[in-house]
Design a protein around this motif. Structure first.
Motif, PDB file in Angstrom:
ATOM      1  N   GLY A   1      35.683  36.298  51.728  1.00 57.87           N
ATOM      2  CA  GLY A   1      36.643  35.109  51.879  1.00 57.87           C
ATOM      3  C   GLY A   1      37.755  35.236  50.840  1.00 57.87           C
ATOM      4  N   SER A   2      37.472  35.151  49.703  1.00 57.77           N
ATOM      5  CA  SER A   2      38.449  35.170  48.731  1.00 57.77           C
ATOM      6  C   SER A   2      39.164  36.560  48.504  1.00 57.77           C
ATOM      7  N   LYS A   3      38.709  37.732  48.809  1.00 61.81           N
ATOM      8  CA  LYS A   3      39.446  38.904  48.954  1.00 61.81           C
ATOM      9  C   LYS A   3      40.383  38.768  49.989  1.00 61.81           C
ATOM     10  N   ASP A   4      39.817  38.391  51.451  1.00 56.24           N
ATOM     11  CA  ASP A   4      40.861  38.498  52.330  1.00 56.24           C
ATOM     12  C   ASP A   4      41.928  37.523  52.224  1.00 56.24           C
ATOM     13  N   TYR A   5      41.554  36.507  51.565  1.00 55.59           N
ATOM     14  CA  TYR A   5      42.701  35.186  51.359  1.00 55.59           C
ATOM     15  C   TYR A   5      43.752  35.686  50.437  1.00 55.59           C
ATOM     16  N   VAL A   6      43.559  36.349  49.232  1.00 55.29           N
ATOM     17  CA  VAL A   6      44.272  36.905  48.418  1.00 55.29           C
ATOM     18  C   VAL A   6      45.166  38.051  49.069  1.00 55.29           C
ATOM     19  N   GLU A   7      44.737  38.873  49.983  1.00 59.16           N
ATOM     20  CA  GLU A   7      45.132  40.061  50.400  1.00 59.16           C
ATOM     21  C   GLU A   7      46.407  39.273  51.613  1.00 59.16           C
ATOM     22  N   GLN A   8      46.009  38.136  52.270  1.00 63.07           N
ATOM     23  CA  GLN A   8      46.823  37.778  53.264  1.00 63.07           C
ATOM     24  C   GLN A   8      47.673  36.482  52.848  1.00 63.07           C
ATOM     25  N   GLU A   9      47.503  35.840  51.811  1.00 65.42           N
ATOM     26  CA  GLU A   9      48.216  34.832  51.426  1.00 65.42           C
ATOM     27  C   GLU A   9      49.323  35.539  50.280  1.00 65.42           C
ATOM     28  N   TYR A  10      48.801  36.234  49.374  1.00 66.28           N
ATOM     29  CA  TYR A  10      49.738  36.751  48.328  1.00 66.28           C
ATOM     30  C   TYR A  10      50.104  38.260  48.138  1.00 66.28           C
ATOM     31  N   GLY A  11      49.599  38.821  49.516  1.00 66.25           N
ATOM     32  CA  GLY A  11      49.746  40.212  49.637  1.00 66.25           C
ATOM     33  C   GLY A  11      49.272  41.275  48.466  1.00 66.25           C
ATOM     34  N   MET A  12      48.148  41.069  47.971  1.00 68.54           N
ATOM     35  CA  MET A  12      47.890  41.886  46.907  1.00 68.54           C
ATOM     36  C   MET A  12      47.045  43.071  47.742  1.00 68.54           C
ATOM     37  N   GLU A  13      47.280  43.873  46.848  1.00 64.51           N
ATOM     38  CA  GLU A  13      46.322  45.333  47.373  1.00 64.51           C
ATOM     39  C   GLU A  13      45.165  45.539  47.069  1.00 64.51           C
ATOM     40  N   PRO A  14      44.363  46.259  47.952  1.00 64.08           N
ATOM     41  CA  PRO A  14      43.097  46.134  47.682  1.00 64.08           C
ATOM     42  C   PRO A  14      42.269  46.299  46.139  1.00 64.08           C
ATOM     43  N   PRO A  15      42.945  47.159  45.246  1.00 63.84           N
ATOM     44  CA  PRO A  15      42.339  47.147  43.910  1.00 63.84           C
ATOM     45  C   PRO A  15      42.032  45.797  43.151  1.00 63.84           C
ATOM     46  N   LYS A  16      43.260  44.845  43.458  1.00 64.36           N
ATOM     47  CA  LYS A  16      43.380  43.675  42.790  1.00 64.36           C
ATOM     48  C   LYS A  16      42.463  42.629  43.464  1.00 64.36           C
ATOM     49  N   SER A  17      42.584  42.697  44.963  1.00 60.05           N
ATOM     50  CA  SER A  17      41.775  41.693  45.689  1.00 60.05           C
ATOM     51  C   SER A  17      40.430  41.775  45.494  1.00 60.05           C
ATOM     52  N   PHE A  18      39.971  43.118  45.257  1.00 60.31           N
ATOM     53  CA  PHE A  18      38.476  43.392  44.951  1.00 60.31           C
ATOM     54  C   PHE A  18      38.090  42.438  43.746  1.00 60.31           C
ATOM     55  N   ILE A  19      38.939  42.411  42.671  1.00 60.85           N
ATOM     56  CA  ILE A  19      38.508  41.805  41.438  1.00 60.85           C
ATOM     57  C   ILE A  19      38.484  40.351  41.564  1.00 60.85           C
ATOM     58  N   TYR A  20      39.331  39.681  42.215  1.00 58.49           N
ATOM     59  CA  TYR A  20      39.338  38.291  42.715  1.00 58.49           C
ATOM     60  C   TYR A  20      38.054  37.899  43.561  1.00 58.49           C
ATOM     61  N   GLY A  21      37.692  38.912  44.568  1.00 58.22           N
ATOM     62  CA  GLY A  21      36.611  38.725  45.220  1.00 58.22           C
ATOM     63  C   GLY A  21      35.369  38.727  44.602  1.00 58.22           C
ATOM     64  N   ALA A  22      35.260  39.802  43.641  1.00 59.46           N
ATOM     65  CA  ALA A  22      34.088  39.918  42.650  1.00 59.46           C
ATOM     66  C   ALA A  22      34.023  38.486  41.688  1.00 59.46           C
ATOM     67  N   ILE A  23      35.202  38.249  41.187  1.00 58.69           N
ATOM     68  CA  ILE A  23      35.023  36.984  40.238  1.00 58.69           C
ATOM     69  C   ILE A  23      34.674  35.663  41.014  1.00 58.69           C
ATOM     70  N   ALA A  24      34.886  35.604  42.463  1.00 57.72           N
ATOM     71  CA  ALA A  24      34.511  34.484  43.105  1.00 57.72           C
ATOM     72  C   ALA A  24      33.097  34.602  43.441  1.00 57.72           C
ATOM     73  N   ALA A  25      32.532  35.719  43.723  1.00 60.63           N
ATOM     74  CA  ALA A  25      31.184  35.844  43.983  1.00 60.63           C
ATOM     75  C   ALA A  25      30.260  35.503  42.658  1.00 60.63           C
TER      76      ALA A  25
END
Length: 127
Positions: A70-94
């Motif tokens: 959920g957080s990975k998809d959110y930061v990719e769609q809302e903030y346009g982050m590329e997958p390496p950075k979005s993985f980090i945000y997803g992992a932090i949320a998990a």
């Protein structure tokens, strides 16, 4: 020993005040006890402990996945982050969700222990 009967307001019969607090009444003496004055065996039944363990196990398995994706998809769609950075945000949320589930389990166990101590003290006081 008195036969204990449990009743819950709002279930089956009249709604009453709707407080939803469980009450245990001793049928022969007419006394009623709230959960805070139950004996330790009434507070921690094996069924209740296993149900709590099962609920936390399910939460530990499912919620981090939802948080990660959920957080990975959110930061990719809302903030346009590329997958390496979005993985980090997803992992932090998990990780935060896992810590929350662990905290919840420990907090409930601590509260249960305190309830048992109060029930034991109340039983000792009555005797």
């Amino acid at each position: 020993m008195n036969e204990l009967q449990t009743s819950r307001e709002g279930v089956g019969g009249s709604m009453g005040t709707g407080s939803g607090v469980s009450e245990v009444s001793a049928s022969s003496s007419g006394q009623s006890y709230t959960p805070a004055t139950r004996t330790p065996t009434q507070v921690t039944s094996p069924r209740r402990v296993l149900l709590k363990l099962f609920a936390h196990t399910v939460a530990m398995f499912t919620l981090p996945f939802f948080a990660y994706y959920g957080s990975k998809d959110y930061v990719e769609q809302e903030y346009g982050m590329e997958p390496p950075k979005s993985f980090i945000y997803g992992a932090i949320a998990a990780v935060i969700v896992v810590q929350g589930v662990i905290f919840s389990y420990i907090y409930q166990a601590f509260q249960e222990e305190q309830l048992e101590k109060r029930a034991a003290a109340a039983a000792a006081k009555r005797d």
